[in-house]
Design an enzyme around this catalytic site. Structure first.
Site, PDB file in Angstrom:
ATOM      1  N   TYR A  55       0.826  -1.198   0.000  1.00  0.00           N
ATOM      2  CA  TYR A  55       0.000   0.000   0.000  1.00  0.00           C
ATOM      3  C   TYR A  55       0.868   1.259   0.000  1.00  0.00           C
ATOM      4  O   TYR A  55       1.560   1.555   0.971  1.00  0.00           O
ATOM      5  CB  TYR A  55      -0.937   0.013   1.204  1.00  0.00           C
ATOM      6  CG  TYR A  55      -1.853  -1.186   1.294  1.00  0.00           C
ATOM      7  CD1 TYR A  55      -2.156  -1.954   0.172  1.00  0.00           C
ATOM      8  CD2 TYR A  55      -2.409  -1.554   2.506  1.00  0.00           C
ATOM      9  CE1 TYR A  55      -2.991  -3.048   0.257  1.00  0.00           C
ATOM     10  CE2 TYR A  55      -3.257  -2.653   2.606  1.00  0.00           C
ATOM     11  CZ  TYR A  55      -3.535  -3.401   1.481  1.00  0.00           C
ATOM     12  OH  TYR A  55      -4.369  -4.488   1.569  1.00  0.00           O
ATOM     13  N   HIS A 126       0.499 -11.918   0.932  1.00  0.00           N
ATOM     14  CA  HIS A 126      -0.463 -11.066   0.223  1.00  0.00           C
ATOM     15  C   HIS A 126      -1.014 -11.738  -1.032  1.00  0.00           C
ATOM     16  O   HIS A 126      -2.194 -11.606  -1.363  1.00  0.00           O
ATOM     17  CB  HIS A 126       0.215  -9.739  -0.134  1.00  0.00           C
ATOM     18  CG  HIS A 126      -0.734  -8.605  -0.309  1.00  0.00           C
ATOM     19  ND1 HIS A 126      -0.370  -7.292  -0.159  1.00  0.00           N
ATOM     20  CD2 HIS A 126      -2.056  -8.557  -0.622  1.00  0.00           C
ATOM     21  CE1 HIS A 126      -1.399  -6.503  -0.375  1.00  0.00           C
ATOM     22  NE2 HIS A 126      -2.443  -7.257  -0.661  1.00  0.00           N
ATOM     23  N   PHE A 211     -19.455   0.578  -3.979  1.00  0.00           N
ATOM     24  CA  PHE A 211     -20.657   0.457  -4.795  1.00  0.00           C
ATOM     25  C   PHE A 211     -21.886   0.185  -3.939  1.00  0.00           C
ATOM     26  O   PHE A 211     -22.947   0.796  -4.127  1.00  0.00           O
ATOM     27  CB  PHE A 211     -20.486  -0.662  -5.823  1.00  0.00           C
ATOM     28  CG  PHE A 211     -21.733  -0.963  -6.593  1.00  0.00           C
ATOM     29  CD1 PHE A 211     -22.132  -0.145  -7.636  1.00  0.00           C
ATOM     30  CD2 PHE A 211     -22.543  -2.049  -6.259  1.00  0.00           C
ATOM     31  CE1 PHE A 211     -23.302  -0.404  -8.340  1.00  0.00           C
ATOM     32  CE2 PHE A 211     -23.715  -2.316  -6.947  1.00  0.00           C
ATOM     33  CZ  PHE A 211     -24.100  -1.491  -7.988  1.00  0.00           C
TER      34      PHE A 211
END
Length: 338
Positions: A55, A126, A211
C-alpha cells in the site's frame, strides 16, 4: 455482535483496512486526516488494523505504524508481504509478487521498521506466488514466528487446495479475501473450509469498493490512481446495469431500518461467526456507519432476499481484469481454467 477470534486474538466484528489512506482510490489522506481517522477508530473500539507493504509502496505502513504505536498493546496489527513495490532500472516503482523465502523475510523485516514495532501480530502472504510451493513460503513465515517477529500467519486470495496445504504446513489464523454481496467467490469453498479448519475469514471490500454504499455517483468519472477505473464491473455499460440492483437493496435496507452500507456490512457478518468485515475509508462518518453494521440484525427472510438479489449471475462484469484475475488463486478462476 460479539467479538470474533483470529488465532490468539479477539477482535471486533468490524476492523479497519488502512489501504485507503495511501493507496488505490486516488485520494490519499493527509497526515492530519489519517491521524483523526485512526484515533476515531481507536475511540470507537476498533481492535484490528490492517495494512501491507504494497500500500503506497510502504508509505501506508510508515503512516499508520507511528500513529498506532502508543496504542500497540491494545490493538491487533496486521500487515502483508509477498507483494510489494520494486524499483526498476528506470526508477519506476512496480508491483511484484514474490513468495520466495528470502523475499518474504526481507519484506517482513522492512515492514517492522516502517511500522516501528518489534512484532507484527498477523502477517499475511499477500498473494501466493505459483513459482514457489506454498509450503516453502509458509515454512519461512513460520520461522518468523519462531524468531518472535510475527505472532500469527494469514493468507490472502487463495483457494481451498492452497489453503489446506498451507494449513498443514503451519496453522493459518486468517484467510483474507474479497467478500461482499456482489463478490461471492468465498461461497465456492473457502468460506466453508475456513469454518471447518477454525480459520477466520477476513472479508475485504465488504461494500464492493463503495458500490454497495450507494454513495458513488451514477456516472462515475474516476480520478487518476483509482483502481476501479480498470475493473470490469465499473466500466460504463456494466456499471449502469449493476446500478439497477441498488433500488431493491434500498427497499430491503428500509425494512431493516439501516443504511445501504450498514446492510452490506451486516450481510457479511451474518455469513458466519468466524467472519470479520474489513472495510476501509478516509472519512470518520463512514467509519462510524461501517461499525453500526455490526448492530444490524437480519432475519432469514431478509438474508434470502439479499442472496437472491445479488446472485452471482445478476452481477455484470468480473471483479478484476484478466491480468489481475490471474494473480489470485480463487476457485472461480481455477474452475474457468478446467
Amino acid at each position: 455482535m460479539s467479538e470474533r477470534s483470529i488465532g490468539p486474538f479477539q477482535v471486533g466484528p468490524v476492523a479497519l483496512g488502512c489501504m485507503n489512506l495511501s493507496h488505490a482510490y486516488g485520494h490519499p489522506a493527509t497526515e492530519t486526516q489519517a491521524r483523526a481517522l485512526l484515533h476515531a477508530a481507536l475511540d470507537a473500539g476498533v481492535r484490528l488494523f490492517d495494512t501491507a507493504a504494497l500500500y503506497g509502496f510502504g508509505t501506508n505502513e510508515s503512516l499508520v505504524g507511528p500513529m498506532l504505536k502508543p496504542h500497540r498493546n491494545r490493538i491487533t496489527l496486521a500487515s502483508k508481504g509477498g507483494m510489494a513495490g520494486v524499483r526498476g532500472d528506470d526508477g519506476v516503482m512496480r508491483r511484484v509478487i514474490d513468495g520466495h523465502p528470502k523475499t518474504l523475510r526481507r519484506n517482513c523485516e522492512d515492514s517492522l521498521v516502517r511500522l516501528g514495532t518489534d512484532v507484527i501480530d498477523l502477517y499475511y502472504l499477500h498473494r501466493w506466488d505459483p513459482r514457489v510451493p506454498i509450503e516453502e513460503s509458509v515454512g519461512e513465515m513460520s520461522r518468523l514466528i519462531e524468531e518472535g517477529k510475527v505472532r500469527a500467519l494469514g493468507l490472502s486470495e487463495v483457494g481451498v487446495d492452497t489453503l489446506r496445504r498451507a494449513h498443514a504446513t503451519y496453522p493459518i489464523a486468517a484467510l483474507q479475501s474479497e467478500y461482499s454481496l456482489w463478490s461471492r467467490n468465498a461461497e465456492l469453498g473457502t468460506l466453508q473450509a475456513t469454518r471447518e479448519l477454525g480459520i477466520a475469514y477476513v472479508a475485504f471490500s465488504p461494500m464492493g469498493r463503495a458500490f454497495l454504499s450507494g454513495k458513488l455517483p451514477a456516472g462515475t468519472s474516476w480520478v487518476p490512481g483509482d483502481i476501479r477505473a480498470g475493473m470490469p464491473r465499473f466500466q460504463p455499460e456494466a456499471y449502469a446495469k449493476n446500478l439497477r440492483l441498488l433500488a431493491p437493496m434500498q427497499a430491503i435496507a428500509q425494512r431493516a431500518d439501516c443504511s445501504l452500507a450498514e446492510l452490506a456490512i451486516a450481510w457479511v457478518l451474518h455469513q458466519g461467526e468466524h467472519v470479520v468485515a474489513l472495510p476501509g475509508t478516509t472519512r470518520i462518518d463512514h467509519l462510524h456507519e461501517n461499525l453500526r453494521g455490526a448492530q444490524v440484525a437480519l432475519d432469514a427472510a431478509l438474508l434470502a432476499e439479499l442472496d437472491a438479489l445479488f446472485a452471482p449471475e445478476a452481477i455484470t462484469g468480473d471483479r478484476y481484469a484478466l491480468a489481475s484475475q490471474r494473480e489470485v488463486d480463487t476457485e472461480k478462476y481455477a474452475f474457468e481454467q478446467c
